[in-house]
Design a protein around this motif. Sequence first.
Motif, PDB file in Angstrom:
ATOM      1  N   ALA A  22       0.821  -1.215   0.000  1.00 52.88           N
ATOM      2  CA  ALA A  22       0.000   0.000   0.000  1.00 52.88           C
ATOM      3  C   ALA A  22       0.855   1.266   0.000  1.00 52.88           C
ATOM      4  O   ALA A  22       0.331   2.359  -0.204  1.00 52.88           O
ATOM      5  N   MET A  23       2.147   1.109   0.259  1.00 49.21           N
ATOM      6  CA  MET A  23       3.054   2.260   0.298  1.00 49.21           C
ATOM      7  C   MET A  23       4.241   2.002  -0.630  1.00 49.21           C
ATOM      8  O   MET A  23       5.356   1.762  -0.174  1.00 49.21           O
ATOM      9  N   PRO A  24       3.996   2.020  -1.943  1.00 52.83           N
ATOM     10  CA  PRO A  24       5.102   1.738  -2.862  1.00 52.83           C
ATOM     11  C   PRO A  24       6.228   2.750  -2.697  1.00 52.83           C
ATOM     12  O   PRO A  24       5.984   3.930  -2.454  1.00 52.83           O
ATOM     13  N   CYS A  25       7.425   2.267  -2.784  1.00 59.41           N
ATOM     14  CA  CYS A  25       8.649   3.082  -2.702  1.00 59.41           C
ATOM     15  C   CYS A  25       8.967   3.573  -1.291  1.00 59.41           C
ATOM     16  O   CYS A  25       9.927   4.308  -1.098  1.00 59.41           O
ATOM     17  N   LEU A  26       8.187   3.188  -0.283  1.00 61.29           N
ATOM     18  CA  LEU A  26       8.484   3.531   1.112  1.00 61.29           C
ATOM     19  C   LEU A  26       8.834   2.252   1.859  1.00 61.29           C
ATOM     20  O   LEU A  26       8.120   1.250   1.758  1.00 61.29           O
ATOM     21  N   TYR A  27       9.914   2.301   2.616  1.00 59.77           N
ATOM     22  CA  TYR A  27      10.405   1.123   3.332  1.00 59.77           C
ATOM     23  C   TYR A  27      10.726   1.495   4.766  1.00 59.77           C
ATOM     24  O   TYR A  27      11.295   2.548   5.024  1.00 59.77           O
ATOM     25  N   LYS A  28      10.361   0.618   5.684  1.00 61.78           N
ATOM     26  CA  LYS A  28      10.647   0.848   7.102  1.00 61.78           C
ATOM     27  C   LYS A  28      11.919   0.101   7.469  1.00 61.78           C
ATOM     28  O   LYS A  28      12.064  -1.081   7.162  1.00 61.78           O
ATOM     29  N   ILE A  29      12.814   0.813   8.119  1.00 60.12           N
ATOM     30  CA  ILE A  29      14.040   0.210   8.648  1.00 60.12           C
ATOM     31  C   ILE A  29      13.937   0.315  10.163  1.00 60.12           C
ATOM     32  O   ILE A  29      13.784   1.406  10.707  1.00 60.12           O
ATOM     33  N   GLY A  30      13.998  -0.826  10.822  1.00 60.81           N
ATOM     34  CA  GLY A  30      13.855  -0.823  12.265  1.00 60.81           C
ATOM     35  C   GLY A  30      14.681  -1.916  12.916  1.00 60.81           C
ATOM     36  O   GLY A  30      15.493  -2.575  12.268  1.00 60.81           O
ATOM     37  N   ARG A  45      -0.953  -4.989  12.418  1.00 64.25           N
ATOM     38  CA  ARG A  45      -2.255  -4.993  13.107  1.00 64.25           C
ATOM     39  C   ARG A  45      -2.904  -3.618  13.159  1.00 64.25           C
ATOM     40  O   ARG A  45      -4.099  -3.506  13.361  1.00 64.25           O
ATOM     41  N   SER A  46      -2.132  -2.576  12.985  1.00 67.68           N
ATOM     42  CA  SER A  46      -2.659  -1.218  13.102  1.00 67.68           C
ATOM     43  C   SER A  46      -3.780  -0.981  12.097  1.00 67.68           C
ATOM     44  O   SER A  46      -3.681  -1.369  10.936  1.00 67.68           O
ATOM     45  N   THR A  47      -4.838  -0.332  12.542  1.00 66.51           N
ATOM     46  CA  THR A  47      -5.945  -0.025  11.638  1.00 66.51           C
ATOM     47  C   THR A  47      -5.577   1.071  10.644  1.00 66.51           C
ATOM     48  O   THR A  47      -6.304   1.300   9.681  1.00 66.51           O
ATOM     49  N   SER A  48      -4.457   1.737  10.855  1.00 65.04           N
ATOM     50  CA  SER A  48      -4.038   2.789   9.920  1.00 65.04           C
ATOM     51  C   SER A  48      -3.192   2.244   8.776  1.00 65.04           C
ATOM     52  O   SER A  48      -2.757   2.997   7.910  1.00 65.04           O
ATOM     53  N   VAL A  49      -2.966   0.929   8.750  1.00 62.72           N
ATOM     54  CA  VAL A  49      -2.179   0.303   7.681  1.00 62.72           C
ATOM     55  C   VAL A  49      -3.120  -0.581   6.872  1.00 62.72           C
ATOM     56  O   VAL A  49      -3.640  -1.565   7.393  1.00 62.72           O
ATOM     57  N   PRO A  50      -3.353  -0.254   5.583  1.00 64.42           N
ATOM     58  CA  PRO A  50      -4.347  -1.004   4.808  1.00 64.42           C
ATOM     59  C   PRO A  50      -3.951  -2.429   4.435  1.00 64.42           C
ATOM     60  O   PRO A  50      -4.811  -3.287   4.267  1.00 64.42           O
ATOM     61  N   THR A  51      -2.652  -2.705   4.289  1.00 67.67           N
ATOM     62  CA  THR A  51      -2.201  -4.058   3.959  1.00 67.67           C
ATOM     63  C   THR A  51      -1.043  -4.424   4.876  1.00 67.67           C
ATOM     64  O   THR A  51      -0.354  -3.541   5.387  1.00 67.67           O
ATOM     65  N   PRO A  52      -0.804  -5.719   5.094  1.00 69.00           N
ATOM     66  CA  PRO A  52       0.281  -6.129   5.997  1.00 69.00           C
ATOM     67  C   PRO A  52       1.667  -5.794   5.426  1.00 69.00           C
ATOM     68  O   PRO A  52       1.858  -5.732   4.215  1.00 69.00           O
ATOM     69  N   GLU A  85      10.487   6.204  10.661  1.00 65.64           N
ATOM     70  CA  GLU A  85      11.547   5.284  10.218  1.00 65.64           C
ATOM     71  C   GLU A  85      11.301   4.789   8.799  1.00 65.64           C
ATOM     72  O   GLU A  85      11.609   3.652   8.467  1.00 65.64           O
ATOM     73  N   PHE A  86      10.736   5.631   7.941  1.00 61.91           N
ATOM     74  CA  PHE A  86      10.447   5.249   6.560  1.00 61.91           C
ATOM     75  C   PHE A  86      11.400   5.960   5.611  1.00 61.91           C
ATOM     76  O   PHE A  86      11.692   7.146   5.772  1.00 61.91           O
ATOM     77  N   PHE A  87      11.846   5.204   4.607  1.00 58.01           N
ATOM     78  CA  PHE A  87      12.830   5.695   3.649  1.00 58.01           C
ATOM     79  C   PHE A  87      12.303   5.445   2.234  1.00 58.01           C
ATOM     80  O   PHE A  87      11.599   4.463   2.004  1.00 58.01           O
ATOM     81  N   GLU A  88      12.658   6.336   1.314  1.00 61.18           N
ATOM     82  CA  GLU A  88      12.173   6.237  -0.061  1.00 61.18           C
ATOM     83  C   GLU A  88      13.237   5.638  -0.981  1.00 61.18           C
ATOM     84  O   GLU A  88      14.362   6.138  -1.031  1.00 61.18           O
ATOM     85  N   PHE A  89      12.844   4.570  -1.681  1.00 61.53           N
ATOM     86  CA  PHE A  89      13.687   3.928  -2.680  1.00 61.53           C
ATOM     87  C   PHE A  89      12.797   3.514  -3.846  1.00 61.53           C
ATOM     88  O   PHE A  89      11.606   3.274  -3.653  1.00 61.53           O
ATOM     89  N   PRO A  90      13.351   3.394  -5.046  1.00 63.24           N
ATOM     90  CA  PRO A  90      12.536   3.041  -6.210  1.00 63.24           C
ATOM     91  C   PRO A  90      11.858   1.667  -6.115  1.00 63.24           C
ATOM     92  O   PRO A  90      10.754   1.483  -6.597  1.00 63.24           O
ATOM     93  N   ASP A  91      12.530   0.685  -5.499  1.00 64.25           N
ATOM     94  CA  ASP A  91      11.961  -0.661  -5.435  1.00 64.25           C
ATOM     95  C   ASP A  91      12.657  -1.476  -4.349  1.00 64.25           C
ATOM     96  O   ASP A  91      13.600  -1.007  -3.707  1.00 64.25           O
ATOM     97  N   ASP A  92      12.175  -2.720  -4.148  1.00 69.93           N
ATOM     98  CA  ASP A  92      12.709  -3.604  -3.107  1.00 69.93           C
ATOM     99  C   ASP A  92      14.204  -3.839  -3.281  1.00 69.93           C
ATOM    100  O   ASP A  92      14.958  -3.850  -2.314  1.00 69.93           O
ATOM    101  N   ARG A  93      14.641  -4.046  -4.509  1.00 77.78           N
ATOM    102  CA  ARG A  93      16.056  -4.345  -4.774  1.00 77.78           C
ATOM    103  C   ARG A  93      16.941  -3.175  -4.353  1.00 77.78           C
ATOM    104  O   ARG A  93      17.939  -3.358  -3.651  1.00 77.78           O
ATOM    105  N   ASP A  94      16.596  -1.962  -4.790  1.00 74.47           N
ATOM    106  CA  ASP A  94      17.402  -0.787  -4.421  1.00 74.47           C
ATOM    107  C   ASP A  94      17.377  -0.556  -2.915  1.00 74.47           C
ATOM    108  O   ASP A  94      18.385  -0.179  -2.321  1.00 74.47           O
TER     109      ASP A  94
END
Length: 160
Positions: A22-30, A45-52, A85-94
């Motif tokens: 639901a958040m393309p190009c955004l990745y959480k690092i934790g 589980r958060s109701t503010s997140v539309p997909t797992p 803790e969200f970072f922007e990248f073009p895709d999963d690989r990058d």
Amino acid sequence: MSLNQEHRPVQTGDVYLIGNLAMPCLYKIGHTQRGVEARIAELSRSTSVPTPFYLILALRTYQPRIVEMQVHSRLSAYRANRAREFFEFPDDRDAAIAFLTQVVDSGVYEPVTRRPQVAIDPEPEEILSDEERARRTREMREEGRRQISLMRASLDAGDA
């Protein structure tokens, strides 16, 4: 004995990179000391997140919080919001390449195991046109109204 082990109590845990369709190009690092799957479940589980969330990569390390802080600092130019803790990248690989590079180059990363956990690619989410999304929304609402009507009729008839 390593520098981290000499001066601090040993704390093993994981630093992780996760994504959400639901958040393309955004990745959480934790980081977590409870286990990556438990952390992903908690975040999803958060109701503010539309997909797992889904796991892209996790590395077991000593002092995971310190490694996480170093990675956040080193990737600050990619941070979507300084308070998150969200970072922007073009895709999963990058995202995975940037994450791995910064973890290893952080100067504080000490692997607990030699093999990182790598997740299987998630099933791609169906991309819908605005018209199709509106049609499906109408159908869901109509079905909900139909179910409510059936329930009311059942209650009125004394069946329930």
